[in-house]
Each structure stands twice: as structure tokens, then as C-alpha cells.
Design a protein around this motif. Structure first.
Motif, PDB file in Angstrom:
ATOM      1  N   MET A  10       6.597  24.468  39.704  1.00 53.05           N
ATOM      2  CA  MET A  10       5.464  23.453  40.313  1.00 53.05           C
ATOM      3  C   MET A  10       6.345  22.241  41.031  1.00 53.05           C
ATOM      4  SD  MET A  10       2.731  24.574  39.472  1.00 53.05           S
ATOM      5  CE  MET A  10       1.941  23.510  39.836  1.00 53.05           C
ATOM      6  N   ALA A  11       7.462  21.864  40.619  1.00 54.70           N
ATOM      7  CA  ALA A  11       8.223  21.126  41.473  1.00 54.70           C
ATOM      8  C   ALA A  11       8.814  21.500  42.954  1.00 54.70           C
ATOM      9  CB  ALA A  11       9.479  20.550  40.687  1.00 54.70           C
ATOM     10  N   ALA A  12       9.131  22.969  42.891  1.00 56.16           N
ATOM     11  CA  ALA A  12       9.762  23.518  44.122  1.00 56.16           C
ATOM     12  C   ALA A  12       8.475  23.891  45.065  1.00 56.16           C
ATOM     13  CB  ALA A  12      10.149  24.871  43.682  1.00 56.16           C
ATOM     14  N   ARG A  13       7.134  24.065  44.611  1.00 58.17           N
ATOM     15  CA  ARG A  13       5.949  24.041  45.344  1.00 58.17           C
ATOM     16  C   ARG A  13       5.654  22.804  46.016  1.00 58.17           C
ATOM     17  NH1 ARG A  13       1.603  27.860  42.047  1.00 58.17           N
ATOM     18  NH2 ARG A  13       3.127  29.722  42.449  1.00 58.17           N
ATOM     19  N   GLU A  14       5.784  21.643  45.100  1.00 62.40           N
ATOM     20  CA  GLU A  14       5.323  20.499  45.597  1.00 62.40           C
ATOM     21  C   GLU A  14       6.304  19.772  46.695  1.00 62.40           C
ATOM     22  OE1 GLU A  14       5.441  17.460  42.204  1.00 62.40           O
ATOM     23  OE2 GLU A  14       3.559  18.710  41.413  1.00 62.40           O
ATOM     24  N   ARG A  15       7.653  20.265  46.540  1.00 63.85           N
ATOM     25  CA  ARG A  15       8.674  19.932  47.540  1.00 63.85           C
ATOM     26  C   ARG A  15       8.416  20.752  48.889  1.00 63.85           C
ATOM     27  NH1 ARG A  15      12.077  20.394  43.220  1.00 63.85           N
ATOM     28  NH2 ARG A  15      12.806  22.367  43.981  1.00 63.85           N
ATOM     29  N   ALA A  16       8.030  22.033  48.722  1.00 65.44           N
ATOM     30  CA  ALA A  16       7.640  22.838  49.954  1.00 65.44           C
ATOM     31  C   ALA A  16       6.332  22.405  50.567  1.00 65.44           C
ATOM     32  CB  ALA A  16       7.478  24.264  49.569  1.00 65.44           C
ATOM     33  N   GLU A  17       5.500  21.876  50.051  1.00 65.97           N
ATOM     34  CA  GLU A  17       4.038  21.447  50.523  1.00 65.97           C
ATOM     35  C   GLU A  17       4.526  19.882  51.197  1.00 65.97           C
ATOM     36  OE1 GLU A  17       1.100  21.014  47.559  1.00 65.97           O
ATOM     37  OE2 GLU A  17       1.122  23.348  47.405  1.00 65.97           O
ATOM     38  N   ALA A  18       5.416  19.137  50.576  1.00 58.48           N
ATOM     39  CA  ALA A  18       5.670  17.832  51.414  1.00 58.48           C
ATOM     40  C   ALA A  18       6.651  18.138  52.686  1.00 58.48           C
ATOM     41  CB  ALA A  18       6.604  17.005  50.266  1.00 58.48           C
ATOM     42  N   GLY A  40       5.989  20.736  54.551  1.00 62.12           N
ATOM     43  CA  GLY A  40       5.244  21.584  55.168  1.00 62.12           C
ATOM     44  C   GLY A  40       5.654  23.045  55.283  1.00 62.12           C
ATOM     45  N   HIS A  41       6.264  23.476  54.283  1.00 63.82           N
ATOM     46  CA  HIS A  41       6.732  24.966  53.998  1.00 63.82           C
ATOM     47  C   HIS A  41       5.784  25.381  52.812  1.00 63.82           C
ATOM     48  CE1 HIS A  41      10.126  23.319  56.140  1.00 63.82           C
ATOM     49  NE2 HIS A  41      10.017  24.342  56.528  1.00 63.82           N
ATOM     50  N   SER A  42       4.408  25.562  52.857  1.00 66.71           N
ATOM     51  CA  SER A  42       3.776  26.036  51.799  1.00 66.71           C
ATOM     52  C   SER A  42       3.828  27.382  51.569  1.00 66.71           C
ATOM     53  CB  SER A  42       2.337  25.517  52.269  1.00 66.71           C
ATOM     54  OG  SER A  42       1.781  26.130  53.393  1.00 66.71           O
ATOM     55  N   ARG A  43       3.275  28.102  50.682  1.00 62.26           N
ATOM     56  CA  ARG A  43       3.542  29.275  50.309  1.00 62.26           C
ATOM     57  C   ARG A  43       2.780  30.336  51.133  1.00 62.26           C
ATOM     58  NH1 ARG A  43       2.378  31.017  44.553  1.00 62.26           N
ATOM     59  NH2 ARG A  43       0.447  30.558  45.204  1.00 62.26           N
ATOM     60  N   ASP A  44       1.687  29.756  51.797  1.00 60.65           N
ATOM     61  CA  ASP A  44       0.802  30.619  52.717  1.00 60.65           C
ATOM     62  C   ASP A  44       1.373  30.917  53.970  1.00 60.65           C
ATOM     63  OD1 ASP A  44      -1.210  30.334  50.709  1.00 60.65           O
ATOM     64  OD2 ASP A  44      -2.006  28.263  51.728  1.00 60.65           O
TER      65      ASP A  44
END
Length: 123
Positions: free
Chosen positions: A109-117, A119-123
Motif C-alpha cells: 500500500m505504501a508503494a502504491r501511494e508513492r507511485a500515485e504521488a 504519477g506512476h499509477s498501476r493503470d
């Protein structure tokens, strides 16, 4: 799985991953671990699954030989679902995967939040 086959379409390891790739397959198998259940009981135990999706999942698991459907006559007629012997063999891997998620879920979850912050979301 042999090293030279990787994850080819006919690889048995890929079959196992495909079985668990559907979000609801593992959840329904886990929900059936304590014995036969009626669809309404399963929906209550699982939460967040629609009757249609539960029916589709149970049919898919039945076709894969993991779940057995037991109809009962009477008024009103009812049906129960139970794990087959083959289905019960999935409980240990599902439990291991759940333990991994419990141990590492916060990290993911922390890695996902960092990616979203960034601009590197999973989509």
C-alpha cells in the motif's frame, strides 16, 4: 514447472495462477473451508459480492472441479455448495498467500501511494 517452460499457456503453474487470478475464486474457496453453505450464507460471510457474481464464481469453480453443488428438494428447494477434495487442496496455498498479504500489505500500500504521488499509477 520446468525452467525451460516458464509460464507458457499450457504450463500447469500458469493454470494455478489463472485459478487464483480471479478476485472472487480464492475468496469463495476460503469462505467454503468450514463446510457446506447456501448462497445467502456465503454472501453474508464474504460481503461485497453480488448474487450474480457469486453464482458465476460458483459455476466456474464447479466447472474446475473445486466446488460441488448439492440441490435439495423440498419447499422451498435449496442448494448448498461445498469444496471437493481438490478444492480443499487450495486452502493451504490460499492461507499462505493471505499470510504474505498480512505481513507485506502495508508495504504494498505504501508503494502504491508513492507511485500515485509521483504519477506512476498501476493503470
Amino acid at each position: 514447472m520446468t525452467p525451460d517452460h516458464g509460464f507458457l499457456a499450457d504450463c500447469r503453474a500458469r493454470l494455478a495462477f489463472d485459478l487464483l487470478a480471479n478476485t472472487w475464486n480464492a475468496v469463495v474457496v476460503w469462505a467454503l473451508r468450514e463446510g457446506p453453505s447456501r448462497p445467502g450464507e456465503l454472501r453474508g460471510r464474504i460481503g461485497g459480492i453480488s448474487p450474480k457474481v457469486l453464482t458465476e464464481t460458483l459455476r466456474r469453480l464447479q466447472a474446475d472441479g473445486l466446488v460441488e453443488r448439492r440441490p435439495y428438494t423440498g419447499s422451498p428447494p435449496r442448494v448448498e455448495y461445498t469444496l471437493t477434495g481438490l478444492g480443499r487442496t487450495l486452502l493451504e496455498p490460499i492461507e499462505a498467500f493471505g499470510a504474505w498479504a498480512f505481513e507485506h500489505g502495508e508495504d504494498v500500500m505504501a508503494a502504491r501511494e508513492r507511485a500515485e504521488a509521483t504519477g506512476h499509477s498501476r493503470d
